[in-house]
Motif scaffolding. Sequence first.
Motif, short mmCIF file in Angstrom:
data_model
loop_
_atom_site.label_atom_id
_atom_site.label_comp_id
_atom_site.label_asym_id
_atom_site.label_seq_id
_atom_site.Cartn_x
_atom_site.Cartn_y
_atom_site.Cartn_z
N LEU A 1 0.82 -1.22 0.00
CA LEU A 1 0.00 0.00 0.00
C LEU A 1 0.86 1.27 0.00
O LEU A 1 0.35 2.36 -0.17
N ILE A 2 2.15 1.09 0.23
CA ILE A 2 3.01 2.28 0.38
C ILE A 2 3.58 2.68 -0.98
O ILE A 2 4.09 1.84 -1.72
N PHE A 3 3.43 3.96 -1.30
CA PHE A 3 3.96 4.49 -2.55
C PHE A 3 5.30 5.13 -2.28
O PHE A 3 5.43 5.95 -1.38
N ARG A 4 6.28 4.73 -3.05
CA ARG A 4 7.58 5.39 -2.92
C ARG A 4 7.72 6.29 -4.14
O ARG A 4 7.96 5.83 -5.24
N VAL A 5 7.49 7.58 -3.90
CA VAL A 5 7.47 8.52 -5.02
C VAL A 5 8.79 9.26 -5.05
O VAL A 5 9.28 9.73 -4.04
N SER A 6 9.32 9.36 -6.24
CA SER A 6 10.48 10.20 -6.41
C SER A 6 9.94 11.56 -6.82
O SER A 6 9.40 11.72 -7.91
N TYR A 7 10.01 12.50 -5.92
CA TYR A 7 9.34 13.77 -6.16
C TYR A 7 10.25 14.92 -5.80
O TYR A 7 10.74 14.98 -4.67
N LEU A 8 10.48 15.80 -6.76
CA LEU A 8 11.34 16.96 -6.53
C LEU A 8 12.63 16.55 -5.82
O LEU A 8 13.06 17.16 -4.85
N GLY A 9 13.20 15.44 -6.30
CA GLY A 9 14.53 15.09 -5.83
C GLY A 9 14.59 14.20 -4.61
O GLY A 9 15.67 13.84 -4.16
N GLY A 10 13.46 13.81 -4.02
CA GLY A 10 13.53 12.99 -2.82
C GLY A 10 12.81 11.67 -3.00
O GLY A 10 11.91 11.55 -3.83
N ASP A 11 13.21 10.67 -2.24
CA ASP A 11 12.46 9.41 -2.22
C ASP A 11 11.51 9.50 -1.04
O ASP A 11 11.94 9.68 0.10
N MET A 12 10.21 9.41 -1.34
CA MET A 12 9.24 9.77 -0.32
C MET A 12 8.21 8.66 -0.17
O MET A 12 7.37 8.48 -1.03
N PRO A 13 8.30 7.86 0.89
CA PRO A 13 7.27 6.85 1.09
C PRO A 13 6.00 7.51 1.60
O PRO A 13 6.06 8.30 2.55
N THR A 14 4.87 7.26 0.95
CA THR A 14 3.62 7.86 1.46
C THR A 14 2.50 6.83 1.43
O THR A 14 2.46 5.95 0.59
N PHE A 15 1.59 7.00 2.38
CA PHE A 15 0.34 6.25 2.38
C PHE A 15 -0.71 7.26 2.77
O PHE A 15 -0.82 7.65 3.93
N ALA A 16 -1.44 7.77 1.79
CA ALA A 16 -2.40 8.84 2.02
C ALA A 16 -3.36 8.86 0.85
O ALA A 16 -3.03 8.37 -0.23
N LEU A 17 -4.53 9.42 1.04
CA LEU A 17 -5.44 9.59 -0.08
C LEU A 17 -5.16 10.92 -0.77
O LEU A 17 -5.25 11.04 -1.98
N ASN A 18 -4.83 11.95 0.04
CA ASN A 18 -4.56 13.26 -0.52
C ASN A 18 -3.11 13.37 -0.96
O ASN A 18 -2.25 12.65 -0.46
N PHE A 19 -2.84 14.31 -1.86
CA PHE A 19 -1.45 14.66 -2.15
C PHE A 19 -1.15 15.95 -1.36
O PHE A 19 -0.78 15.87 -0.21
N SER A 20 -1.40 17.12 -1.95
CA SER A 20 -1.11 18.36 -1.22
C SER A 20 -2.09 18.59 -0.08
O SER A 20 -3.29 18.31 -0.22
N ARG A 21 -1.58 19.07 1.03
CA ARG A 21 -2.44 19.53 2.13
C ARG A 21 -1.61 20.39 3.07
O ARG A 21 -0.38 20.36 3.03
#
Length: 472
Positions: A309-329
């Motif tokens: 269920l965990i997304f590991r997003v490479s975003y703006l230079g970082g490796d970011m594990p997230t588990f959330a429904l929202n993105f920005s908040r």
Amino acid sequence: MSDTDNPSPLDFRGRGVNFIEDVAVNPLFAGPETTATVPQLRIPDLETPADAAYQIVHDEAMLDGNARQNLATFVTTWMDDQSQRIYLQAAPKNMIDKDEYPQTAAIETRCWTMLADLWQAPDPTSSIGTSTVGSSEAAMLGGLALKRRWQERRRAEGASTERPNLVMSSAVQVCWEKFCNYFEVEPRYVPISEDHRMLDGHDLDRWVDENTIGVVAILGVTYTGVYEPVREIAAALDAIAAAGGPDVPIHVDAASGGMIAPFCQSEIVWDFRLPRVASINTSGHKYGLVYPGIGWVVWRDRADLPESLIFRVSYLGGDMPTFALNFSRPGAQVLLQYYLFLRLGREGFRKVQQASLDVAGFLADGIADIGPFELWNHPTDIPVFAWRLRADHPGTWDLHHLSERLRLRGWLVPAYPMPDDLADLTVQRIVVRNGFSRDLAGALLGDIRAQVRYLDSISTPLPRAGHGEFTH
Ligand SMILES: *Cc1c(COP(=O)(O)O)cnc(C)c1O
């Protein structure tokens, strides 16, 4: 407001004002370059001076009423000056930009680790959690983890993953109905009754089976504020598993109680001390004392949150594990939660919550003393209680009339029907929050007494009052 006044539940345009008309601009601001009105439903063609636009928004928001007199909501309506400063300073920060705002991200981790510790996880450093926009998002994540764990286990056994179900009381908050609807899980609502006023583990074997992804226990039922006995529910599930039945985990929806019980009722065992409790959510913006919107969800151990269920997003230079429904908040609420943990400490939280419990107890005693009422519960769990009319009440007026009369004095005290199987029973409820002083409570009691006298003075039955909406 009756249903016919409000053609679509999503359409609030007609409320209070005639939405066809333009909004009048205060003459103080009308100048050669200003028109006297601005449209309501179309972006104006031209600019409006900042002062005039500010005044329009300010004045319209004023009509919402006074948040501090809203005794329907659980959500924080008062914070101190330091909090206001932190809020403003942090307003531009986006919680998702963990690489850009590493300190806010670190503080988020500290906060949920503190909660894992507060809720007595065996090893808080091997727990996992996240902030959310509120308990609703937290509940979706908790429910999704239960569903995925069940699916992975069933697949490994070569069993079907069709028809998952979730067992809970009929008095769950609407977020669990949403979870089941949005994520295609069959909801199994155990009805409440005069004998079983909440989910208490009785006959649980009739409700769970091998397709049950989990049982939701509520620490602070929204309708009445009472705690479901998580320990008894866990014991019933232990007995089912020991008899060769399914081994079903518990998620505790501690939206309000999660920030009361550890401070004021530490003897109640409801949290990670029970091995069956896999995850817990709370609303930082309820008794976590932060302005809306922040929630938290914590899993006992990393193993309780499936890696898939965990997304590991490479975003703006970082490796970011997230588990959330929202993105920005917003990031500000996380900082405010941390501020409160530091500012109050455990002892400060205990004092603040105990003060609310004391005020709620004072109000409940006062209301029980007024002739026509009978308490459904005394606020011994969270500072919330409900009452009903006595059976021998003559019936010329009901709690909806009282609710309407109290609105004349600015008080919002909702009346609503209980859930199944008690839907014929109407109760009225008060939620006491930080900032609702004994003084204000005395004023409210005086108004309730005066309105009861007024309603009693009318000898003919009153026409049916507009039914208030239930605020969760
Ligand atoms: C308030 C509440 C929720 C929903 O929480 P939000 O923070 O408003 O999203 C869920 N469950 C219970 C028991 C609640 O009281």
